[in-house]
Design an enzyme around this catalytic site. Structure first.
Site, PDB file in Angstrom:
ATOM      1  N   GLY A   1      37.321  37.374  43.972  1.00 51.35           N
ATOM      2  CA  GLY A   1      37.733  36.343  44.930  1.00 51.35           C
ATOM      3  C   GLY A   1      36.923  36.442  46.206  1.00 51.35           C
ATOM      4  O   GLY A   1      36.236  37.436  46.432  1.00 51.35           O
TER       5      GLY A   1
ATOM      6  N   CYS B   1      35.589  42.910  40.443  1.00 52.43           N
ATOM      7  CA  CYS B   1      35.069  42.555  41.773  1.00 52.43           C
ATOM      8  C   CYS B   1      36.143  42.750  42.833  1.00 52.43           C
ATOM      9  O   CYS B   1      36.532  43.878  43.123  1.00 52.43           O
ATOM     10  CB  CYS B   1      34.500  41.133  41.726  1.00 52.43           C
ATOM     11  SG  CYS B   1      33.523  40.711  43.163  1.00 52.43           S
ATOM     12  N   TYR B   2      36.694  41.676  43.400  1.00 51.22           N
ATOM     13  CA  TYR B   2      37.764  41.817  44.393  1.00 51.22           C
ATOM     14  C   TYR B   2      38.967  42.535  43.779  1.00 51.22           C
ATOM     15  O   TYR B   2      39.648  43.319  44.446  1.00 51.22           O
ATOM     16  CB  TYR B   2      38.158  40.427  44.895  1.00 51.22           C
ATOM     17  CG  TYR B   2      39.285  40.392  45.912  1.00 51.22           C
ATOM     18  CD1 TYR B   2      39.054  40.749  47.234  1.00 51.22           C
ATOM     19  CD2 TYR B   2      40.571  39.986  45.548  1.00 51.22           C
ATOM     20  CE1 TYR B   2      40.081  40.706  48.167  1.00 51.22           C
ATOM     21  CE2 TYR B   2      41.600  39.933  46.477  1.00 51.22           C
ATOM     22  CZ  TYR B   2      41.346  40.295  47.792  1.00 51.22           C
ATOM     23  OH  TYR B   2      42.366  40.249  48.711  1.00 51.22           O
TER      24      TYR B   2
ATOM     25  N   HIS C   1      30.617  41.384  37.140  1.00 52.86           N
ATOM     26  CA  HIS C   1      31.369  40.343  36.433  1.00 52.86           C
ATOM     27  C   HIS C   1      31.071  40.362  34.927  1.00 52.86           C
ATOM     28  O   HIS C   1      30.029  39.847  34.507  1.00 52.86           O
ATOM     29  CB  HIS C   1      31.026  38.971  37.021  1.00 52.86           C
ATOM     30  CG  HIS C   1      31.591  38.804  38.388  1.00 52.86           C
ATOM     31  ND1 HIS C   1      32.838  38.280  38.624  1.00 52.86           N
ATOM     32  CD2 HIS C   1      31.099  39.158  39.596  1.00 52.86           C
ATOM     33  CE1 HIS C   1      33.094  38.292  39.912  1.00 52.86           C
ATOM     34  NE2 HIS C   1      32.055  38.820  40.534  1.00 52.86           N
TER      35      HIS C   1
ATOM     36  N   GLU D   1      32.457  38.618  32.728  1.00 57.87           N
ATOM     37  CA  GLU D   1      32.740  37.304  32.138  1.00 57.87           C
ATOM     38  C   GLU D   1      31.543  36.356  32.172  1.00 57.87           C
ATOM     39  O   GLU D   1      31.567  35.318  31.532  1.00 57.87           O
ATOM     40  CB  GLU D   1      33.946  36.662  32.851  1.00 57.87           C
ATOM     41  CG  GLU D   1      33.741  36.262  34.314  1.00 57.87           C
ATOM     42  CD  GLU D   1      33.928  37.395  35.312  1.00 57.87           C
ATOM     43  OE1 GLU D   1      33.844  38.573  34.901  1.00 57.87           O
ATOM     44  OE2 GLU D   1      34.132  37.126  36.507  1.00 57.87           O
TER      45      GLU D   1
ATOM     46  N   VAL E   1      26.516  14.212  29.080  1.00 63.97           N
ATOM     47  CA  VAL E   1      27.287  14.789  27.986  1.00 63.97           C
ATOM     48  C   VAL E   1      28.797  14.704  28.250  1.00 63.97           C
ATOM     49  O   VAL E   1      29.574  14.333  27.364  1.00 63.97           O
ATOM     50  CB  VAL E   1      26.902  16.282  27.803  1.00 63.97           C
ATOM     51  CG1 VAL E   1      27.622  16.886  26.619  1.00 63.97           C
ATOM     52  CG2 VAL E   1      25.414  16.420  27.633  1.00 63.97           C
ATOM     53  N   ASP E   2      29.201  15.028  29.482  1.00 66.96           N
ATOM     54  CA  ASP E   2      30.637  15.150  29.757  1.00 66.96           C
ATOM     55  C   ASP E   2      31.378  13.821  29.561  1.00 66.96           C
ATOM     56  O   ASP E   2      32.362  13.752  28.830  1.00 66.96           O
ATOM     57  CB  ASP E   2      30.872  15.647  31.189  1.00 66.96           C
ATOM     58  CG  ASP E   2      30.134  16.939  31.470  1.00 66.96           C
ATOM     59  OD1 ASP E   2      29.771  17.615  30.502  1.00 66.96           O
ATOM     60  OD2 ASP E   2      29.913  17.248  32.656  1.00 66.96           O
TER      61      ASP E   2
ATOM     62  N   THR F   1      30.375  11.191  28.046  1.00 65.88           N
ATOM     63  CA  THR F   1      30.207  10.679  26.678  1.00 65.88           C
ATOM     64  C   THR F   1      31.211  11.348  25.733  1.00 65.88           C
ATOM     65  O   THR F   1      31.840  10.682  24.904  1.00 65.88           O
ATOM     66  CB  THR F   1      28.754  10.918  26.190  1.00 65.88           C
ATOM     67  OG1 THR F   1      27.879  10.331  27.125  1.00 65.88           O
ATOM     68  CG2 THR F   1      28.521  10.322  24.813  1.00 65.88           C
TER      69      THR F   1
ATOM     70  N   LYS G   1      30.457  23.369  30.132  1.00 65.24           N
ATOM     71  CA  LYS G   1      29.438  22.523  29.505  1.00 65.24           C
ATOM     72  C   LYS G   1      29.138  22.912  28.051  1.00 65.24           C
ATOM     73  O   LYS G   1      29.048  22.058  27.174  1.00 65.24           O
ATOM     74  CB  LYS G   1      28.169  22.627  30.353  1.00 65.24           C
ATOM     75  CG  LYS G   1      27.044  21.756  29.934  1.00 65.24           C
ATOM     76  CD  LYS G   1      27.266  20.304  30.248  1.00 65.24           C
ATOM     77  CE  LYS G   1      27.049  19.978  31.701  1.00 65.24           C
ATOM     78  NZ  LYS G   1      27.416  18.613  32.055  1.00 65.24           N
TER      79      LYS G   1
END
Ligand code: XMP
Length: 603
Positions: free
Chosen positions: A70, A97-98, A183, A185, A240-241, A243, A387
């Site tokens: 954060g 992290c935080y 991170h 992730e 893309v989004d 569509t 995405k």
């Protein structure tokens, strides 16, 4: 409105057919909080996001708890906190992290305030064996922090370090508490998935209960529920989004109930309108049309130089055009709702979660759109996805790869790639290079930065990208970007940042530069090597040639982090030569900055 969600956030826990989450991700406002939950789900284990201060009692049945990163500092008044009870319970905890710093802070360790921080690539050395490291080796990790843990709590062992962070990882295996500064992730942490897998399965003993193929039917059911008897009016961009979101609605409701309009804002790339017509014809859209609104957008942007003001003006203009169309066609009579292709990063970077900082205002979240959200007149089927997941969903729906694999293009279009300046200022020679007083947006330590650019006389190579640029952005607090000077028609001592606004002529010049780069990259196969390749026009140059072009080719998976891609030297030389031949161009730069500390777009 009823949230279109797969039970991914604390407020929305009632979607059907999702299992009880075994792993809770506590949100302390990080840019990547939601991404942590997604990565755990991709391991086949259902995870949800909850407020950071969720009481320990509520979490007692979980198999594991992850505390996110954060933007705050643990010592700041009012900074996000956890119930310390979770650190005394029997449920394993991983702080990222935080979250790592919060663990140290609560258990008697020490967190030191940093004034510079560590952003982007670092190398993690594993300093002790640990269940978190099973099958993991020392490797590249992605950092994004200012403060750091300077003393581990009693009973904790330091299990990993980087050049800048002595305590990059620590654990107390007996108590089941783990903390990592980097991170896991994000894709740029090479062993990130393995580290999360070790936590989820080896430490928490979670069991597999989730399969991504359940996404599409769930989303379609929810579109049907949200729409009820109403039809959907869609503003599409050809990207893309929108569509994929449109196609999901088309499938869920049938072509007669879905209407699509493409607004030509005049801020699009060359040839875009005709291409978009082709895409929607191929999808079987029966109600599709183009609205020409170039003049309105230029008028709304006239005289605006600040990036946030430009974004807001575009967003509000979208709403005006939208409202005009809605009213003109009686779409406001209660039988229509608005559809949008908003994806998860669009909401998180607009401070869409409880504690996240505003990085950029995305045009899908300006006031007018928010009013529609608040009055229950919107359906956004992709707000929980990134995405790459949107592309996967599109492929499942049978959309052609040539449409799905288009590079992402931002809603506000070329307006945010055409930098403006309210003043005229000189470029300064400094010890490290040329300090260019044009400001660009960055994301550092989960917060927005708006800083200057440092230009170097260095070739675009691994050394410049991996070592030089990160060391400069880590060290200097006046910049968030470093660029290489690839070629120039005028010596840098003559460069200035000129007063400039958004004009049709500047947009045309940018469109020409963009087309030139796109054609060349398609021809040499470089297009497939990058995830996105923004071309930016900035008013940097001599009096005779007042503009510069910036090349920003990056690799990313989800748009949340990005790495610079180097173009081969011979090809780059040719491209620079061509770009310098465009009228009014003084210099060509190559952006050497990863995300963080820079964002992908310059504004
Ligand atoms: P940044 O610049 O924030 O970009 O690192 C991350 C991704 O989002 C795109 N982008 C936008 N997309 N509306 C959009 O639809 C916007 O306002 C917007 N701003 C950035 C950007 O192109 C990149 O893919």
């Amino acid at each position: 409105m009823e949230p279109l969600t797969l039970t991914l956030s604390s407020a929305h826990v009632s979607a059907p057919a999702t299992p009880n989450a075994q792993i809770a991700v506590l949100d302390t406002g990080g840019q990547y909080t939601h991404l942590i939950a997604r990565k755990v789900r991709e391991l086949g284990v259902f995870a949800d996001v909850l407020p950071s201060d969720t009481p320990a009692g509520v979490l007692s049945a979980r198999r594991g708890i992850i505390i996110s990163g954060g933007p705050a500092s643990v010592y700041e008044a009012g900074s996000p906190d956890i119930d310390p009870g979770i650190l005394a319970a029997n449920v394993p905890v991983l702080g990222i992290c935080y979250g790592h710093q919060l663990i140290a802070h609560h258990l008697g360790g020490n967190v030191e305030k940093g004034d510079r921080g560590e952003y982007g690539v670092a190398r993690l050395e594993l300093t002790a064996p640990d269940p978190l490291w099973q099958g993991v080796c020392s490797s590249q990790v992605w950092m994004n922090h200012r403060d750091s843990v300077s003393a581990a709590p009693q009973g904790f062992e330091v299990i990993g370090s980087t050049e800048t962070s002595g305590i990059a990882a620590m654990s107390n295996v007996r108590r089941g508490i783990f903390g990592i500064q980097f991170h896991p992730e994000v894709v740029h942490t090479h062993e990130g998935v393995n580290i999360l897998r070790n936590f989820v399965f080896e430490i928490c003993h979670a069991t597999k209960d989730w399969n991504v193929s359940r996404r599409v039917p769930l989303v379609e059911q929810q579109i049907q529920r949200i729409a009820g008897g109403r039809n959907v009016f869609f503003f599409v961009s050809g990207g893309v989004d929108s569509t994929v979101a449109y196609t999901l609605c088309l499938r869920a409701l049938g072509p007669e109930r879905v209407y699509g309009v493409y607004v030509d804002t005049g801020l699009m790339r060359k040839g875009e309108t005709e291409l978009v017509r082709g895409i929607f014809a191929s999808l079987g859209a029966t109600h599709f049309e183009v609205e020409y609104a170039q003049d309105e957008f230029m008028a709304a942007l006239a005289g605006k130089t600040d990036p946030e003001e430009k974004r807001l003006a575009i967003g509000e203009q979208f709403v005006k055009v939208q409202e005009r169309l809605l009213q003109g066609r009686q779409f406001l009579d209660g039988s229509w709702i608005l559809g949008q292709g908003t994806i998860y990063p669009d909401t998180i970077e607009s401070a869409g979660t409880a504690k996240a900082d505003l990085i950029k205002t995305h045009h899908n979240r300006v006031a007018g759109i928010q009013a529609l959200i608040d009055t229950n007149r919107i359906v956004e089927p992709l707000t929980q996805f990134y995405k790459d997941e949107v592309r996967e969903i599109g492929a499942e729906l049978g959309i052609a790869p040539r449409f799905l694999n288009r590079h992402p293009f931002p809603g506000p279009g070329l307006a945010i790639r055409c930098l403006c300046s309210a003043t005229c200022q000189a470029v300064m020679l400094c010890a490290d290079g040329y300090l260019i007083p044009v400001r660009t947006v960055g994301v550092q330590g989960d917060s927005r930065s708006y800083r200057q650019v440092l230009a170097l006389d260095e070739p675009v190579d691994e050394l410049a990208i991996r070592k030089l640029a990160p060391s400069l952005t880590n060290r200097r607090s006046d910049i968030n970007r470093v660029v290489s000077i690839c070629g120039s028609n005028a010596v840098p001592s003559l460069w200035k940042v000129h007063k400039a606004s958004l004009t049709p002529a500047r947009l045309d010049l940018l469109r020409d530069a963009d087309q030139l780069v796109r054609d060349y990259c398609a021809a040499i196969g470089f297009e497939q090597k990058v995830w996105q390749f923004p071309i930016v026009l900035a008013p940097i140059g001599s009096t005779d040639a007042p503009e510069s072009v910036i090349l920003r080719p990056i690799h990313s998976v989800d748009g949340m982090t990005a790495d610079v891609v180097a173009m081969p030297a011979t090809e780059l030389r040719y491209l620079v030569h061509k770009l310098l031949g465009l009228p009014g161009i003084s210099a060509v730069f190559y952006d050497l900055t990863s995300k963080p500390p820079g964002t992908i777009e310059w504004e």
